[in-house]
Design a protein around this motif. Structure first.
Motif, PDB file in Angstrom:
ATOM      1  N   PRO A  79       0.801  -1.243   0.000  1.00  0.00           N
ATOM      2  CA  PRO A  79       0.000   0.000   0.000  1.00  0.00           C
ATOM      3  C   PRO A  79       0.833   1.293   0.000  1.00  0.00           C
ATOM      4  N   ILE A  80       2.091   1.234   0.462  1.00  0.00           N
ATOM      5  CA  ILE A  80       2.921   2.441   0.446  1.00  0.00           C
ATOM      6  C   ILE A  80       4.225   2.126  -0.278  1.00  0.00           C
ATOM      7  N   LEU A  81       4.532   2.948  -1.307  1.00  0.00           N
ATOM      8  CA  LEU A  81       5.759   2.738  -2.078  1.00  0.00           C
ATOM      9  C   LEU A  81       6.698   3.917  -1.876  1.00  0.00           C
ATOM     10  N   LEU A  82       7.937   3.626  -1.504  1.00  0.00           N
ATOM     11  CA  LEU A  82       8.969   4.649  -1.383  1.00  0.00           C
ATOM     12  C   LEU A  82       9.965   4.418  -2.512  1.00  0.00           C
ATOM     13  N   LEU A  83      10.166   5.428  -3.358  1.00  0.00           N
ATOM     14  CA  LEU A  83      10.995   5.234  -4.546  1.00  0.00           C
ATOM     15  C   LEU A  83      12.124   6.252  -4.580  1.00  0.00           C
ATOM     16  N   ASP A  84      13.359   5.778  -4.541  1.00  0.00           N
ATOM     17  CA  ASP A  84      14.507   6.690  -4.578  1.00  0.00           C
ATOM     18  C   ASP A  84      15.149   6.621  -5.960  1.00  0.00           C
ATOM     19  N   GLU A  85      14.752   7.522  -6.838  1.00  0.00           N
ATOM     20  CA  GLU A  85      15.315   7.599  -8.192  1.00  0.00           C
ATOM     21  C   GLU A  85      15.302   6.265  -8.910  1.00  0.00           C
ATOM     22  N   PRO A  86      14.156   5.623  -8.994  1.00  0.00           N
ATOM     23  CA  PRO A  86      14.173   4.278  -9.580  1.00  0.00           C
ATOM     24  C   PRO A  86      14.385   4.285 -11.087  1.00  0.00           C
ATOM     25  N   THR A  87      14.290   5.461 -11.722  1.00  0.00           N
ATOM     26  CA  THR A  87      14.384   5.491 -13.182  1.00  0.00           C
ATOM     27  C   THR A  87      15.659   6.167 -13.673  1.00  0.00           C
ATOM     28  N   ALA A  88      16.622   6.377 -12.758  1.00  0.00           N
ATOM     29  CA  ALA A  88      17.804   7.173 -13.104  1.00  0.00           C
ATOM     30  C   ALA A  88      18.545   6.649 -14.333  1.00  0.00           C
ATOM     31  N   SER A  89      18.720   5.318 -14.446  1.00  0.00           N
ATOM     32  CA  SER A  89      19.488   4.849 -15.608  1.00  0.00           C
ATOM     33  C   SER A  89      18.628   4.104 -16.637  1.00  0.00           C
ATOM     34  N   LEU A  90      17.375   4.537 -16.766  1.00  0.00           N
ATOM     35  CA  LEU A  90      16.501   3.882 -17.736  1.00  0.00           C
ATOM     36  C   LEU A  90      16.319   4.728 -18.996  1.00  0.00           C
ATOM     37  N   ASP A  91      16.115   4.057 -20.126  1.00  0.00           N
ATOM     38  CA  ASP A  91      15.834   4.790 -21.359  1.00  0.00           C
ATOM     39  C   ASP A  91      14.352   5.200 -21.390  1.00  0.00           C
ATOM     40  N   VAL A  92      13.992   5.995 -22.396  1.00  0.00           N
ATOM     41  CA  VAL A  92      12.650   6.583 -22.454  1.00  0.00           C
ATOM     42  C   VAL A  92      11.563   5.505 -22.438  1.00  0.00           C
ATOM     43  N   GLU A  93      11.790   4.463 -23.211  1.00  0.00           N
ATOM     44  CA  GLU A  93      10.781   3.409 -23.330  1.00  0.00           C
ATOM     45  C   GLU A  93      10.492   2.796 -21.960  1.00  0.00           C
ATOM     46  N   ASN A  94      11.559   2.509 -21.236  1.00  0.00           N
ATOM     47  CA  ASN A  94      11.369   1.862 -19.938  1.00  0.00           C
ATOM     48  C   ASN A  94      10.835   2.830 -18.876  1.00  0.00           C
ATOM     49  N   ARG A  95      11.194   4.102 -19.011  1.00  0.00           N
ATOM     50  CA  ARG A  95      10.595   5.095 -18.110  1.00  0.00           C
ATOM     51  C   ARG A  95       9.086   5.125 -18.289  1.00  0.00           C
ATOM     52  N   ASN A  96       8.667   5.007 -19.569  1.00  0.00           N
ATOM     53  CA  ASN A  96       7.228   4.988 -19.836  1.00  0.00           C
ATOM     54  C   ASN A  96       6.568   3.802 -19.148  1.00  0.00           C
ATOM     55  N   VAL A  97       7.240   2.664 -19.188  1.00  0.00           N
ATOM     56  CA  VAL A  97       6.673   1.472 -18.546  1.00  0.00           C
ATOM     57  C   VAL A  97       6.536   1.722 -17.036  1.00  0.00           C
ATOM     58  N   VAL A  98       7.586   2.319 -16.434  1.00  0.00           N
ATOM     59  CA  VAL A  98       7.541   2.559 -14.993  1.00  0.00           C
ATOM     60  C   VAL A  98       6.419   3.546 -14.655  1.00  0.00           C
ATOM     61  N   ALA A  99       6.287   4.590 -15.465  1.00  0.00           N
ATOM     62  CA  ALA A  99       5.221   5.565 -15.221  1.00  0.00           C
ATOM     63  C   ALA A  99       3.860   4.879 -15.274  1.00  0.00           C
ATOM     64  N   GLN A 100       3.713   3.977 -16.247  1.00  0.00           N
ATOM     65  CA  GLN A 100       2.477   3.214 -16.390  1.00  0.00           C
ATOM     66  C   GLN A 100       2.213   2.329 -15.159  1.00  0.00           C
ATOM     67  N   LEU A 101       3.269   1.645 -14.699  1.00  0.00           N
ATOM     68  CA  LEU A 101       3.137   0.761 -13.531  1.00  0.00           C
ATOM     69  C   LEU A 101       2.744   1.559 -12.287  1.00  0.00           C
ATOM     70  N   LEU A 102       3.341   2.759 -12.160  1.00  0.00           N
ATOM     71  CA  LEU A 102       3.010   3.584 -10.991  1.00  0.00           C
ATOM     72  C   LEU A 102       1.560   4.057 -11.067  1.00  0.00           C
ATOM     73  N   ALA A 103       1.099   4.410 -12.273  1.00  0.00           N
ATOM     74  CA  ALA A 103      -0.293   4.831 -12.435  1.00  0.00           C
ATOM     75  C   ALA A 103      -1.231   3.692 -12.035  1.00  0.00           C
ATOM     76  N   GLU A 104      -0.868   2.459 -12.420  1.00  0.00           N
ATOM     77  CA  GLU A 104      -1.693   1.301 -12.064  1.00  0.00           C
ATOM     78  C   GLU A 104      -1.704   1.072 -10.558  1.00  0.00           C
ATOM     79  N   ALA A 105      -0.529   1.215  -9.939  1.00  0.00           N
ATOM     80  CA  ALA A 105      -0.442   1.012  -8.491  1.00  0.00           C
ATOM     81  C   ALA A 105      -1.320   2.034  -7.775  1.00  0.00           C
ATOM     82  N   ARG A 106      -1.283   3.291  -8.253  1.00  0.00           N
ATOM     83  CA  ARG A 106      -2.095   4.350  -7.625  1.00  0.00           C
ATOM     84  C   ARG A 106      -3.582   4.069  -7.817  1.00  0.00           C
ATOM     85  N   ALA A 107      -3.941   3.668  -9.022  1.00  0.00           N
ATOM     86  CA  ALA A 107      -5.353   3.364  -9.294  1.00  0.00           C
ATOM     87  C   ALA A 107      -5.826   2.235  -8.377  1.00  0.00           C
TER      88      ALA A 107
END
Lengths: 256, 233
Positions: B174-202
C-alpha cells in the motif's frame, strides 16, 4: 508471535575474566539472528552458553518445545540436554572437522543423526542421504567417500547437510563461512539462505563478517568486550550505526 | 469520499552523530510534517543535500529518526515506526511498505526471476504463481527472458534497475517509497515505470518518491513536497 528462545541476563565468566556479560535477546520461529563483533568480543562464548554447551554464570535461557511448553535449560539433566540437541537442535561449527565424523563415509555422516532418532531402514537412510548431498551440491556419487577426501567447502556443506537432515527447529552456527575462499563462502551463504527459508528454521549465527549478517539476518546483535552494545534491524545497524564501536566496525569494512 | 491517510510524519528530525569524526553532528532533517494519502504520488523536490533520500530511509526505518513520529497505516491500525520493535518493522515492510532504491543490492547466485518473486513468496503466494507473475512483470519491463535464470550481478545498470523495480512493485504494497528508480533507464522503460506507478495508484497505493528527471516528475507527481538543505549547525 511467541518466541522460540528467550535469553535473559546471561553472563558467562572464566574465573575473573568475562566471556559475556548480561546479554538478553529473544529469537522467533523462522528467524535468523546474527551476533557480530571482533575476535575476543564474546560471540562464541555467548553462542555456546545459549546452546547449553557452557553453563551460564548468571541469567537464564528458556526454550519453547514443540508441545508449547517452556524449558529452562539450567534445570535440564545432561540426558535431556543431549535429547534436545539430538531431536530439536543443530550445531554447525566453524571447522567442519569438529562437526563431522571423519572416519565414516559422507553418507553415514548425513544418516547418523537420523539413526539417532530411531530410523533404521538402510535403503531409506541411503536415499535421504543422497537427497541431502544433492541439496548441498555435493555429487551423490561421493556418498561412500570419507569426508577427509573433500575440500574445506565441501566438508562445510556436508556438515550443514548432517545438521539439517533431522529438520531441527533451532540451529546454532559458529562462523560457518570463516576460513573459506570467497567464492566458496558465497555458495554456502546462498545455500544457508535458501535452506533457512525452505525449512522455516530459526538460527543464531556468529560471524565477524558484516556482509554475512546483511545477507542472512533480519536482526543483529553487536558485541564488544563481552557485552551487547547495539541491537536491532541489521540494515539499520549497518546503515545508521549509533554506538561508537559499531560505527568503527562499519567504517572499517573494505568495499569493492 | 476522501482518500485514506496512509502515512503521516510529525515533526520528524534526523541528525547523524559521527563518534570517530571528533563527535561531529550532521543535521539533515528538521521538523518535517507530511501526510500521504492512498492514490497520491508525492514527489520530494529540492537540491541534492536537501535530505530527500534520508527522509525515505527514515520512513523505511533504515535510519532511526532522532525526533518525531512516522505513523504508518498497517492493516487497519496505526504504527509509529520510530517506536516500533524490529519484529513490527519487519512485518510492516513485508506487507505494507516497499522501498526501491537506485541500486539493486545483489544477492550472490540468486537468479533474477527468484529475486523478483521473493516478496510474493514472503506474503504466502505459492511458488508457481509467484514465478509466473515475476516473469510477467520482467517481460513488461523489457528484461529479456534469457536473463531471468541468471543472477543480476552481471547485468547492465539499466537491467539491474528494472529487476529492482520489479521486485519493489510486484507485491503491490500500500505504500511505495521510490529513490530515483528510473535514473538509468531509457525513455521506453521510463514509460513502462510511469504506467506501472499509475496502475499502483489506481489500485490504491500511495507513492512517495524522488525523480530528478523533470519530465518523469511531471508525469507521475500529483503534488510536490519541496525540501531545502539545513544550514550547518
Amino acid at each position: 508471535m511467541s518466541a522460540l528462545l528467550q535469553v535473559r541476563g546471561v553472563s558467562r565468566h572464566y574465573g575473573p575474566r568475562i566471556g559475556c556479560e548480561d546479554v538478553s535477546f529473544e529469537l522467533h520461529p523462522g528467524e535468523l539472528l546474527c551476533i557480530v563483533g571482533e575476535s575476543g568480543s564474546g560471540k562464541s562464548t555467548l553462542l555456546n552458553t545459549v546452546a547449553a554447551q557452557l553453563s551460564p554464570t548468571a541469567g537464564s535461557v528458556r526454550y519453547r518445545q514443540r508441545n508449547g511448553g517452556w524449558l529452562d535449560l539450567a534445570a535440564l539433566s545432561e540426558a535431556d540436554r543431549r535429547r534436545l540437541a539430538r531431536e530439536e537442535w543443530g550445531f554447525v561449527t566453524q571447522n567442519p572437522r569438529d562437526g563431522l565424523r571423519l572416519n565414516v563415509s559422507a553418507g553415514a555422516n548425513v544418516a547418523e543423526r537420523l539413526m539417532a532418532l530411531g530410523m533404521r531402514n538402510y535403503s531409506q537412510l541411503r536415499a535421504i542421504a543422497r537427497g541431502w548431498l544433492e541439496r548441498v551440491e555435493i555429487d551423490p556419487s561421493r556418498i561412500d567417500d570419507a569426508p577427509t577426501s573433500f575440500s574445506g567447502g565441501m566438508q562445510q556443506r556436508l556438515q550443514i547437510a548432517r545438521t539439517l537432515v533431522t529438520q531441527p527447529r533451532l540451529v546454532f552456527m559458529d562462523e560457518p563461512t570463516a576460513g573459506l575462499d570467497v567464492s566458496v563462502q558465497a555458495r554456502i551463504l546462498d545455500l544457508l539462505r535458501r535452506l533457512v527459508n525452505e525449512l522455516g528454521l530459526a538460527a543464531v549465527m556468529v560471524t565477524h563478517d558484516l556482509a554475512v549478517a546483511r545477507l542472512l539476518a533480519a536482526r543483529t546483535l553487536v558485541m564488544q568486550g563481552g557485552r551487547v552494545v547495539e541491537t536491532g534491524l541489521t540494515d539499520q545497524i549497518l546503515d545508521d550505526p549509533q554506538h561508537p564501536y559499531t560505527q568503527l566496525l562499519v567504517s572499517s569494512v573494505l568495499t569493492t | 469520499m476522501t482518500a485514506a491517510l496512509m502515512l503521516e510524519l510529525r515533526d520528524l528530525s534526523k541528525s547523524f552523530e559521527l563518534h570517530h569524526q571528533h563527535g561531529a553532528r550532521l543535521n539533515v532533517l528538521r521538523g518535517i510534517d507530511l501526510r500521504l494519502h492512498a492514490g497520491e504520488c508525492v514527489v520530494l523536490s529540492g537540491p541534492s543535500g536537501a535530505g530527500k533520500s534520508t527522509l525515505l530511509r527514515v520512513i523505511y526505518a533504515n535510519y532511526r529518526p532522532s525526533f518525531g513520529a512516522v505513523h504508518v497505516r498497517h492493516d487497519e491500525r496505526w504504527i509509529d515506526l520510530a517506536k516500533a520493535t524490529p519484529h513490527e518493522v519487519l512485518e510492516v515492510r513485508r506487507r505494507t511498505l516497499a522501498y526501491v532504491s537506485q541500486f539493486l543490492r545483489v544477492i550472490p547466485r540468486v537468479p533474477a526471476l527468484d529475486i523478483v518473486a521473493e516478496p510474493l513468496l514472503q506474503m504466502g503466494v505459492d511458488e508457481p504463481e509467484a514465478r509466473r507473475r515475476a516473469g510477467d512483470l520482467l517481460r513488461r519491463l523489457n528484461v529479456p527472458e534469457r536473463l531471468w535464470a541468471l543472477p543480476p550481478s552481471t547485468f547492465s545498470g539499466g537491467e539491474q534497475q528494472r529487476v529492482n523495480i520489479a521486485r519493489g512493485l510486484i507485491a503491490r504494497r500500500p505504500i511505495l517509497l521510490l529513490d530515483e528508480p528510473t535514473a538509468s533507464l531509457d525513455v521506453e522503460n521510463r514509460n513502462v515505470v510511469a504506467q506501472l506507478l499509475a496502475e499502483a495508484r489506481a489500485d490504491g497505493s500511495a507513492v512517495l518518491g524522488i525523480f530528478h528527471d523533470e519530465d518523469m516528475r511531471d508525469r507521475v507527481a500529483t503534488r510536490l513536497f519541496p525540501m531545502q538543505a539545513l544550514e550547518a549547525a
